[in-house]
Design an enzyme around this catalytic site. Structure first.
Site, PDB file in Angstrom:
ATOM      1  N   ARG A  95     147.149  43.725 -84.566  1.00  0.00           N
ATOM      2  CA  ARG A  95     146.830  42.636 -83.649  1.00  0.00           C
ATOM      3  C   ARG A  95     145.735  41.791 -84.298  1.00  0.00           C
ATOM      4  O   ARG A  95     144.709  42.342 -84.724  1.00  0.00           O
ATOM      5  CB  ARG A  95     146.352  43.230 -82.326  1.00  0.00           C
ATOM      6  CG  ARG A  95     146.050  42.238 -81.234  1.00  0.00           C
ATOM      7  CD  ARG A  95     145.810  42.922 -79.896  1.00  0.00           C
ATOM      8  NE  ARG A  95     144.647  43.812 -79.899  1.00  0.00           N
ATOM      9  CZ  ARG A  95     144.189  44.458 -78.833  1.00  0.00           C
ATOM     10  NH1 ARG A  95     144.808  44.333 -77.667  1.00  0.00           N
ATOM     11  NH2 ARG A  95     143.142  45.244 -78.910  1.00  0.00           N
ATOM     12  N   ASN A 107     144.592  46.013 -72.704  1.00  0.00           N
ATOM     13  CA  ASN A 107     143.780  47.076 -73.312  1.00  0.00           C
ATOM     14  C   ASN A 107     144.570  48.371 -73.365  1.00  0.00           C
ATOM     15  O   ASN A 107     145.513  48.580 -72.594  1.00  0.00           O
ATOM     16  CB  ASN A 107     142.475  47.286 -72.534  1.00  0.00           C
ATOM     17  CG  ASN A 107     141.559  46.090 -72.643  1.00  0.00           C
ATOM     18  OD1 ASN A 107     141.246  45.453 -71.650  1.00  0.00           O
ATOM     19  ND2 ASN A 107     141.156  45.752 -73.856  1.00  0.00           N
ATOM     20  N   LEU A 108     144.136  49.247 -74.268  1.00  0.00           N
ATOM     21  CA  LEU A 108     144.917  50.460 -74.532  1.00  0.00           C
ATOM     22  C   LEU A 108     145.085  51.361 -73.296  1.00  0.00           C
ATOM     23  O   LEU A 108     146.218  51.746 -72.966  1.00  0.00           O
ATOM     24  CB  LEU A 108     144.263  51.255 -75.672  1.00  0.00           C
ATOM     25  CG  LEU A 108     145.029  52.521 -76.069  1.00  0.00           C
ATOM     26  CD1 LEU A 108     146.400  52.172 -76.642  1.00  0.00           C
ATOM     27  CD2 LEU A 108     144.232  53.348 -77.069  1.00  0.00           C
ATOM     28  N   ASN A 148     133.291  36.743 -56.640  1.00  0.00           N
ATOM     29  CA  ASN A 148     134.194  35.673 -56.170  1.00  0.00           C
ATOM     30  C   ASN A 148     135.642  36.161 -56.156  1.00  0.00           C
ATOM     31  O   ASN A 148     136.546  35.388 -55.895  1.00  0.00           O
ATOM     32  CB  ASN A 148     134.039  34.401 -57.027  1.00  0.00           C
ATOM     33  CG  ASN A 148     134.512  34.614 -58.458  1.00  0.00           C
ATOM     34  OD1 ASN A 148     134.963  35.697 -58.833  1.00  0.00           O
ATOM     35  ND2 ASN A 148     134.417  33.570 -59.272  1.00  0.00           N
ATOM     36  N   LYS A 205     129.055  36.080 -74.513  1.00  0.00           N
ATOM     37  CA  LYS A 205     128.162  37.237 -74.351  1.00  0.00           C
ATOM     38  C   LYS A 205     126.931  37.066 -75.243  1.00  0.00           C
ATOM     39  O   LYS A 205     125.805  37.271 -74.811  1.00  0.00           O
ATOM     40  CB  LYS A 205     128.903  38.537 -74.715  1.00  0.00           C
ATOM     41  CG  LYS A 205     129.959  38.951 -73.687  1.00  0.00           C
ATOM     42  CD  LYS A 205     129.314  39.305 -72.360  1.00  0.00           C
ATOM     43  CE  LYS A 205     130.320  39.698 -71.305  1.00  0.00           C
ATOM     44  NZ  LYS A 205     129.728  39.771 -69.954  1.00  0.00           N
ATOM     45  N   TYR A 251     128.358  47.225 -74.216  1.00  0.00           N
ATOM     46  CA  TYR A 251     129.349  48.257 -73.903  1.00  0.00           C
ATOM     47  C   TYR A 251     130.331  48.418 -75.056  1.00  0.00           C
ATOM     48  O   TYR A 251     130.789  47.426 -75.621  1.00  0.00           O
ATOM     49  CB  TYR A 251     130.209  47.876 -72.701  1.00  0.00           C
ATOM     50  CG  TYR A 251     129.508  47.458 -71.441  1.00  0.00           C
ATOM     51  CD1 TYR A 251     128.235  47.911 -71.116  1.00  0.00           C
ATOM     52  CD2 TYR A 251     130.150  46.615 -70.547  1.00  0.00           C
ATOM     53  CE1 TYR A 251     127.635  47.525 -69.927  1.00  0.00           C
ATOM     54  CE2 TYR A 251     129.557  46.224 -69.358  1.00  0.00           C
ATOM     55  CZ  TYR A 251     128.294  46.674 -69.060  1.00  0.00           C
ATOM     56  OH  TYR A 251     127.708  46.283 -67.885  1.00  0.00           O
ATOM     57  N   SER A 256     128.551  43.179 -74.740  1.00  0.00           N
ATOM     58  CA  SER A 256     129.711  43.897 -75.255  1.00  0.00           C
ATOM     59  C   SER A 256     129.579  44.131 -76.756  1.00  0.00           C
ATOM     60  O   SER A 256     128.973  43.321 -77.470  1.00  0.00           O
ATOM     61  CB  SER A 256     130.946  43.039 -74.985  1.00  0.00           C
ATOM     62  OG  SER A 256     132.020  43.459 -75.779  1.00  0.00           O
ATOM     63  N   GLY A 282     134.362  44.417 -59.214  1.00  0.00           N
ATOM     64  CA  GLY A 282     135.241  44.630 -60.368  1.00  0.00           C
ATOM     65  C   GLY A 282     135.281  46.080 -60.827  1.00  0.00           C
ATOM     66  O   GLY A 282     134.689  46.957 -60.192  1.00  0.00           O
ATOM     67  N   THR A 284     131.683  43.568 -78.706  1.00  0.00           N
ATOM     68  CA  THR A 284     132.409  42.491 -79.366  1.00  0.00           C
ATOM     69  C   THR A 284     131.438  41.551 -80.096  1.00  0.00           C
ATOM     70  O   THR A 284     131.831  40.859 -81.041  1.00  0.00           O
ATOM     71  CB  THR A 284     133.294  41.728 -78.348  1.00  0.00           C
ATOM     72  OG1 THR A 284     134.173  40.880 -79.053  1.00  0.00           O
ATOM     73  CG2 THR A 284     132.482  40.893 -77.394  1.00  0.00           C
ATOM     74  N   ARG A 343     138.281  53.680 -81.814  1.00  0.00           N
ATOM     75  CA  ARG A 343     137.316  53.054 -80.904  1.00  0.00           C
ATOM     76  C   ARG A 343     136.456  54.121 -80.251  1.00  0.00           C
ATOM     77  O   ARG A 343     136.829  55.285 -80.159  1.00  0.00           O
ATOM     78  CB  ARG A 343     138.049  52.291 -79.780  1.00  0.00           C
ATOM     79  CG  ARG A 343     138.866  51.101 -80.240  1.00  0.00           C
ATOM     80  CD  ARG A 343     137.984  49.964 -80.725  1.00  0.00           C
ATOM     81  NE  ARG A 343     138.776  48.808 -81.148  1.00  0.00           N
ATOM     82  CZ  ARG A 343     139.303  48.660 -82.365  1.00  0.00           C
ATOM     83  NH1 ARG A 343     139.139  49.593 -83.294  1.00  0.00           N
ATOM     84  NH2 ARG A 343     139.992  47.574 -82.656  1.00  0.00           N
ATOM     85  N   TYR A 379     135.113  34.500 -75.825  1.00  0.00           N
ATOM     86  CA  TYR A 379     134.552  35.468 -74.872  1.00  0.00           C
ATOM     87  C   TYR A 379     133.313  36.130 -75.481  1.00  0.00           C
ATOM     88  O   TYR A 379     132.258  36.204 -74.860  1.00  0.00           O
ATOM     89  CB  TYR A 379     135.619  36.520 -74.513  1.00  0.00           C
ATOM     90  CG  TYR A 379     135.022  37.783 -73.952  1.00  0.00           C
ATOM     91  CD1 TYR A 379     134.505  37.803 -72.670  1.00  0.00           C
ATOM     92  CD2 TYR A 379     134.950  38.953 -74.722  1.00  0.00           C
ATOM     93  CE1 TYR A 379     133.912  38.957 -72.158  1.00  0.00           C
ATOM     94  CE2 TYR A 379     134.370  40.099 -74.226  1.00  0.00           C
ATOM     95  CZ  TYR A 379     133.855  40.094 -72.947  1.00  0.00           C
ATOM     96  OH  TYR A 379     133.271  41.233 -72.459  1.00  0.00           O
TER      97      TYR A 379
HETATM   98  N1  UDP Z   1     145.954  48.998 -78.933  1.00  0.00           N
HETATM   99  C1  UDP Z   1     147.271  49.246 -79.229  1.00  0.00           C
HETATM  100  N2  UDP Z   1     148.230  48.836 -78.340  1.00  0.00           N
HETATM  101  C2  UDP Z   1     147.933  48.187 -77.184  1.00  0.00           C
HETATM  102  C3  UDP Z   1     146.571  47.927 -76.897  1.00  0.00           C
HETATM  103  C4  UDP Z   1     145.603  48.342 -77.793  1.00  0.00           C
HETATM  104  O1  UDP Z   1     147.598  49.835 -80.256  1.00  0.00           O
HETATM  105  O2  UDP Z   1     148.853  47.818 -76.430  1.00  0.00           O
HETATM  106  C5  UDP Z   1     144.908  49.449 -79.863  1.00  0.00           C
HETATM  107  C6  UDP Z   1     144.054  48.343 -80.450  1.00  0.00           C
HETATM  108  O3  UDP Z   1     144.667  47.832 -81.621  1.00  0.00           O
HETATM  109  C7  UDP Z   1     142.724  49.085 -80.726  1.00  0.00           C
HETATM  110  C8  UDP Z   1     142.660  50.109 -79.591  1.00  0.00           C
HETATM  111  O4  UDP Z   1     144.000  50.267 -79.136  1.00  0.00           O
HETATM  112  O5  UDP Z   1     142.787  49.783 -81.944  1.00  0.00           O
HETATM  113  C9  UDP Z   1     141.783  49.671 -78.425  1.00  0.00           C
HETATM  114  O6  UDP Z   1     142.215  48.394 -77.992  1.00  0.00           O
HETATM  115  P1  UDP Z   1     141.636  47.728 -76.661  1.00  0.00           P
HETATM  116  O7  UDP Z   1     142.335  46.412 -76.483  1.00  0.00           O
HETATM  117  O8  UDP Z   1     141.718  48.710 -75.540  1.00  0.00           O
HETATM  118  O9  UDP Z   1     140.096  47.539 -76.973  1.00  0.00           O
HETATM  119  P2  UDP Z   1     139.355  46.657 -78.107  1.00  0.00           P
HETATM  120  O10 UDP Z   1     140.356  46.137 -79.056  1.00  0.00           O
HETATM  121  O11 UDP Z   1     138.667  45.592 -77.348  1.00  0.00           O
HETATM  122  O12 UDP Z   1     138.405  47.607 -78.757  1.00  0.00           O
END
Ligand code: UDP
Length: 335
Positions: free
Chosen positions: A293, A200-201, A34, A154, A178, A126, A12, A128, A232, A150
Site C-alpha cells: 500500500r 485499518n487491519l 459532533n 497532527k 499513539y 499519532s 468516538g 504518523t 506494527r 492527516y
Molecule cells: N494491512 C493489510 N491489509 C489491510 C489493512 C492493513 O495488510 O487491509 C497492513 C498494513 O499494510 C500495515 C498493517 O496492516 O502493515 C497495519 O495497517 P493499519 O492500516 O491498521 O495501520 P497503519 O498503517 O496506520 O500502521
C-alpha cells in the site's frame, strides 16, 4: 462546583474508552462530540459500564460561541482533545477539509482555554508524525515528517500547543503519540464502529471473520521483516485509555510540555495478527497477498520508556487480548 475534564471527541472509539477510564478513576467528565464519526448510542453504553450518568453535548469544537458557553456553564480544570478527522486516504483526497477542521479545532480550543484560564491539555497525536522512521523502536526525539495531510494536521497542532506552552510558562500540555490502538472494552459494549468501510487491519480482519467481507488483502509480503509482512506496534485500547489517565495526573502536577509515545514497544506482523486472531477466536480469516500500500513502512514500533519513566504507565494487555476483545465487540456490533 466540582472541577472536571473536558473530553472532545468523547463519543468516538478512543474517546469512549478514555471516558470510561476517567470516570472509573474518579474524574467528572464533560464530553463534547459532533458525531461526525460516532453516534450518541455510545453514551448509554458508557453509563452501563461505569454506572455513572454521562454528561455530553453535541458540539463542534470549531464553534467558538458554543465552546465559550460550555466553559462558562461548567467548571473545567483540564482538557483532553481527541476530536478530529482521521482518515488518511480522505485527507489525501480532500486536504483542505482536514487542515480546516483539525487545525481550527485545536486553535479554537487553545484560545478558549486561555480565555478561561484553563491550563492543562492532553492532545491526541499519532506515530504518523514520524513518517518513514530512521530508527526503530522510535524515540520521541526522532525526526518528524509526514506522508499525508492527516499527519501534518497532527504535527502542526503539536507545534501550536508547544508554542502556547512557550508563551505561557504556567500552561501544561502532554502530546501523546499513539501507535496502533486496537481491541475494545472487554464488556463488548463499546468498540470501533467506523461510519466508513474499514481500512485499518483490525477492523478489516473483524469484518472478514464476521462474513461481511470475503477476504483480507495483505499489503505486501516482500518487506525486510521475518515473514515479509509489515510490522506494527498494536496497543490495546484499554491500555491507551489508561495512558490518558496517567498523562492527566502528570499534567495536573506539572507545567510545561512533554511529547510521549503510547505504544507497547512490541511489534507484530500482519501474519502474526491474523494467526493469533484465528487461534484465540476459533474463526477463519481468508487472505490473499496483494501489492504494497503506498505510504506504508516496513516496521513502526515505539520506544515506550519515556511513558514508563514519566507517567509510570506501561501497556499490559497482550495480542491475544486485543484479538479476543476486538472479536467480542464485532459480535455485539453485527448481532
Ligand atoms: N494491512 C493489510 N491489509 C489491510 C489493512 C492493513 O495488510 O487491509 C497492513 C498494513 O499494510 C500495515 C498493517 O496492516 O502493515 C497495519 O495497517 P493499519 O492500516 O491498521 O495501520 P497503519 O498503517 O496506520 O500502521
Amino acid at each position: 462546583m466540582e472541577k472536571g475534564v473536558l473530553l472532545t471527541g468523547g463519543a468516538g472509539f478512543i474517546g469512549s474508552h478514555v471516558a470510561v477510564a476517567l470516570i472509573n478513576a474518579g474524574y467528572r467528565v464533560y464530553i463534547v462530540d459532533n458525531y461526525a464519526n460516532s453516534s450518541p448510542d455510545v453514551l448509554d453504553r458508557i453509563e452501563r459500564i461505569t454506572g455513572t450518568p454521562v454528561y455530553c453535548t453535541k458540539m463542534d469544537v470549531t464553534d467558538r460561541v458554543s465552546l465559550r458557553n460550555l466553559f462558562r456553564c461548567v467548571s473545567i480544570e483540564s482538557v483532553i482533545h481527541l476530536a478530529g478527522f482521521k482518515a488518511v486516504g480522505e485527507s489525501v483526497a480532500d486536504p483542505l477539509k482536514y487542515y480546516r477542521n483539525n487545525l481550527e479545532a485545536t486553535m479554537m480550543l487553545l484560545d478558549v482555554m486561555l480565555e478561561h484560564g484553563v491550563k492543562k491539555l492532553i492532545f491526541s497525536s499519532s506515530a504518523t508524525v514520524y513518517g518513514s522512521p530512521e530508527v526503530v523502536p522510535i524515540p520521541e526525539t526522532a525526526r518528524t515528517g509526514c506522508t499525508n495531510p492527516y499527519g501534518w494536521t497532527k504535527l502542526m497542532s503539536e507545534q501550536m500547543i508547544l508554542d502556547v506552552c512557550t508563551a505561557h510558562p504556567d500552561f501544561s500540555a502532554i502530546l501523546l503519540r499513539y501507535f496502533n490502538p486496537v481491541g475494545a472494552h472487554p464488556s463488548g459494549l463499546i468498540g470501533e464502529s467506523p461510519s466508513q468501510p474499514p481500512t485499518n487491519l483490525f477492523p478489516y480482519i473483524c469484518s472478514v471473520a464476521a462474513g461481511e467481507k470475503d477476504k483480507l488483502l495483505i499489503f505486501g509480503n516482500d518487506y525486510p521483516t521475518p515473514d515479509g509482512t509489515g510490522i506494527r506496534d498494536y496497543i490495546h485500547i484499554e491500555d491507551l485509555a489508561a495512558g490518558h489517565v496517567s498523562a492527566m495526573q502528570y499534567a495536573l502536577e506539572h507545567t510545561g510540555s512533554e511529547i510521549i509515545n503510547l505504544g507497547a514497544g512490541q511489534g507484530y506482523s500482519v501474519l502474526d495478527v491474523i494467526h493469533t486472531f484465528e487461534r484465540v477466536n476459533n474463526v477463519h480469516v481468508p487472505y490473499e497477498i496483494a501489492s504494497r500500500r503506498p505510504g506504508d513502512v516496513a516496521v513502526c514500533c515505539a520506544a515506550p520508556d519515556k511513558a514508563e519513566r514519566l507517567l509510570h504507565w506501561k501497556a499490559a494487555r497482550s495480542l491475544p487480548d486485543m484479538c479476543r476483545d476486538a472479536w467480542r465487540w464485532t459480535m455485539t456490533r453485527t448481532r
